[in-house]
Scaffold this motif. Sequence first.
Motif, PDB file in Angstrom:
ATOM      1  N   GLU A  50      48.891  40.596  37.466  1.00 43.48           N
ATOM      2  CA  GLU A  50      48.203  40.807  36.191  1.00 43.48           C
ATOM      3  C   GLU A  50      46.709  40.565  36.324  1.00 43.48           C
ATOM      4  N   GLU A  51      46.348  39.525  37.061  1.00 42.59           N
ATOM      5  CA  GLU A  51      44.921  39.217  37.218  1.00 42.59           C
ATOM      6  C   GLU A  51      44.209  40.308  38.013  1.00 42.59           C
ATOM      7  N   LEU A  52      44.839  40.789  39.072  1.00 37.07           N
ATOM      8  CA  LEU A  52      44.235  41.854  39.867  1.00 37.07           C
ATOM      9  C   LEU A  52      44.038  43.114  39.018  1.00 37.07           C
ATOM     10  N   THR A  53      45.033  43.417  38.211  1.00 35.47           N
ATOM     11  CA  THR A  53      44.950  44.609  37.359  1.00 35.47           C
ATOM     12  C   THR A  53      43.896  44.432  36.281  1.00 35.47           C
ATOM     13  N   ALA A  54      43.883  43.259  35.643  1.00 35.70           N
ATOM     14  CA  ALA A  54      42.918  43.004  34.582  1.00 35.70           C
ATOM     15  C   ALA A  54      41.483  43.045  35.105  1.00 35.70           C
ATOM     16  N   ARG A  55      41.275  42.530  36.302  1.00 38.43           N
ATOM     17  CA  ARG A  55      39.934  42.521  36.891  1.00 38.43           C
ATOM     18  C   ARG A  55      39.585  43.845  37.561  1.00 38.43           C
ATOM     19  N   GLN A  56      40.589  44.712  37.662  1.00 37.15           N
ATOM     20  CA  GLN A  56      40.401  45.968  38.399  1.00 37.15           C
ATOM     21  C   GLN A  56      39.890  45.679  39.808  1.00 37.15           C
ATOM     22  N   ALA A  57      40.522  44.684  40.436  1.00 36.66           N
ATOM     23  CA  ALA A  57      40.072  44.227  41.745  1.00 36.66           C
ATOM     24  C   ALA A  57      40.474  45.204  42.839  1.00 36.66           C
ATOM     25  N   ALA A  69      55.649  42.282  47.825  1.00 42.83           N
ATOM     26  CA  ALA A  69      55.752  43.718  47.546  1.00 42.83           C
ATOM     27  C   ALA A  69      55.502  44.021  46.079  1.00 42.83           C
ATOM     28  N   GLU A  70      56.022  43.182  45.175  1.00 41.65           N
ATOM     29  CA  GLU A  70      55.853  43.419  43.748  1.00 41.65           C
ATOM     30  C   GLU A  70      54.382  43.406  43.344  1.00 41.65           C
ATOM     31  N   THR A  71      53.596  42.576  44.008  1.00 44.16           N
ATOM     32  CA  THR A  71      52.169  42.518  43.689  1.00 44.16           C
ATOM     33  C   THR A  71      51.479  43.821  44.069  1.00 44.16           C
ATOM     34  N   PHE A  72      51.813  44.341  45.241  1.00 44.36           N
ATOM     35  CA  PHE A  72      51.211  45.609  45.657  1.00 44.36           C
ATOM     36  C   PHE A  72      51.614  46.739  44.705  1.00 44.36           C
ATOM     37  N   ALA A  73      52.877  46.719  44.270  1.00 44.13           N
ATOM     38  CA  ALA A  73      53.352  47.775  43.375  1.00 44.13           C
ATOM     39  C   ALA A  73      52.699  47.692  42.000  1.00 44.13           C
ATOM     40  N   ALA A  74      52.397  46.464  41.552  1.00 42.87           N
ATOM     41  CA  ALA A  74      51.871  46.277  40.199  1.00 42.87           C
ATOM     42  C   ALA A  74      50.353  46.316  40.133  1.00 42.87           C
ATOM     43  N   ALA A  75      49.688  46.382  41.283  1.00 45.92           N
ATOM     44  CA  ALA A  75      48.223  46.408  41.292  1.00 45.92           C
ATOM     45  C   ALA A  75      47.746  47.632  42.064  1.00 45.92           C
ATOM     46  N   PRO A  76      47.846  48.836  41.464  1.00 41.20           N
ATOM     47  CA  PRO A  76      47.543  50.077  42.186  1.00 41.20           C
ATOM     48  C   PRO A  76      46.090  50.208  42.616  1.00 41.20           C
ATOM     49  N   GLY A  77      45.201  49.429  41.993  1.00 43.26           N
ATOM     50  CA  GLY A  77      43.793  49.521  42.373  1.00 43.26           C
ATOM     51  C   GLY A  77      43.449  48.717  43.609  1.00 43.26           C
ATOM     52  N   LEU A  78      44.375  47.886  44.062  1.00 39.96           N
ATOM     53  CA  LEU A  78      44.123  47.036  45.234  1.00 39.96           C
ATOM     54  C   LEU A  78      44.097  47.897  46.492  1.00 39.96           C
ATOM     55  N   ARG A  79      43.064  47.736  47.304  1.00 42.33           N
ATOM     56  CA  ARG A  79      42.943  48.536  48.520  1.00 42.33           C
ATOM     57  C   ARG A  79      42.695  47.699  49.772  1.00 42.33           C
ATOM     58  N   PHE A  80      42.423  46.408  49.592  1.00 43.58           N
ATOM     59  CA  PHE A  80      42.086  45.577  50.751  1.00 43.58           C
ATOM     60  C   PHE A  80      42.559  44.154  50.501  1.00 43.58           C
ATOM     61  N   VAL A  81      43.254  43.582  51.476  1.00 46.79           N
ATOM     62  CA  VAL A  81      43.616  42.169  51.442  1.00 46.79           C
ATOM     63  C   VAL A  81      43.088  41.527  52.716  1.00 46.79           C
ATOM     64  N   ILE A  93      53.239  42.809  54.917  1.00 46.91           N
ATOM     65  CA  ILE A  93      52.438  43.843  55.572  1.00 46.91           C
ATOM     66  C   ILE A  93      53.064  45.222  55.392  1.00 46.91           C
ATOM     67  N   ALA A  94      54.382  45.295  55.470  1.00 46.58           N
ATOM     68  CA  ALA A  94      55.051  46.587  55.304  1.00 46.58           C
ATOM     69  C   ALA A  94      54.798  47.156  53.913  1.00 46.58           C
ATOM     70  N   ALA A  95      54.882  46.295  52.898  1.00 48.37           N
ATOM     71  CA  ALA A  95      54.628  46.752  51.528  1.00 48.37           C
ATOM     72  C   ALA A  95      53.169  47.159  51.357  1.00 48.37           C
ATOM     73  N   ALA A  96      52.268  46.411  51.981  1.00 45.87           N
ATOM     74  CA  ALA A  96      50.848  46.759  51.910  1.00 45.87           C
ATOM     75  C   ALA A  96      50.604  48.129  52.524  1.00 45.87           C
TER      76      ALA A  96
END
Length: 339
Positions: A50-57, A69-81, A93-96
């Motif tokens: 939720e925080e990643l999505t809200a911040r558009q991180a 995996a759930e975090t990657f699925a719920a934060a589509p704007g995430l491109r780098f960890v 890593i597989a989910a990423a």
Amino acid sequence: MTPAAAARPRVLSLVELDADELARLEAVAEVKVRPWTETLVLADPGELSEELTARQAMALFVEADFVVAETFAAAPGLRFVGICRGDSGHVDIAAATRAGVAVTHAPGRNAEAVAELTIAMMLAVLRGIPNASAYVQERRWQDPVTAYVGMRGSELGRQVVGIIGLGRIGRQTARLAGAFGARVLATEPSLSDEQIRAAGCVPVGLRDLLTASTMLAVHCPSLESTRGLIDAEALSLMPRGAWLVVTTGEGVVVEGAVAEALRRGHLSGAAFDVFETNPIRPDNPLLDAPNALLLPHIGGATDATVQRYSAMVVDDYLAFLAGRRPERIVNPKVLERRG
């Protein structure tokens, strides 16, 4: 907020960042730093999404937090960890990769710090430094002779130092121990004899290393194949009066066996910075063992460690932003999708 500011990528860091490296990052991105070392709480995966999505991180920096995996699925704007440690096991890593998220890590960021602490622990047990300091602070030092005779120690340069695990930390420990004049033996299945010799060590098998080492340093990672590696039988192979230092590899050394070896006098001393649990359990037998030096997992706790991983993660993120391959990328396949 100006259009230019709105276009800046956003970074959420759950790890402390070096001030200079943070300034370099803030020159190109909006950065929110909320270190787990200050909150003392690891992020809940759902709340993190939720925080990643809200911040558009676009980017997330972590050290101890899990990214599932759930975090990657719920934060589509995430491109780098960016993982600010060498181990990447707490990030899926597989989910990423499936989500097209580049993941980097920071191998060796604490190698110098842990190796230096390893040497410090060796010196501390060889010279009985903690007991000698307590002797003075407790006002028991009444004459100039008793301590000089009764606290006579040994020198590191006279030891045969055996190193189990010759990764970055092990190699640095070998270099430092060699500088003291110690003969250094090492066992590392992933390296050839030539590579081990190049690190300043004599390559030997585990059994021969144990039987010859008067000072044993355990640096191998905690794997299914290494858990319980240094048990009562292994300790019995070591010369009577030898010393043991453990700074990496939870569960590799059987703590109860070490405590018993200390009580029997088979080991002259042992020093631990890593335990089966973190913090140490109150019923751990090492707590009551004689000649045991126990530290609260501070091996990598230096300002230089923070600076190193900060520089690594910022370098790799800036490379990613510029369309270049990050030097320490864990899943390079995601870069193929960028064209």
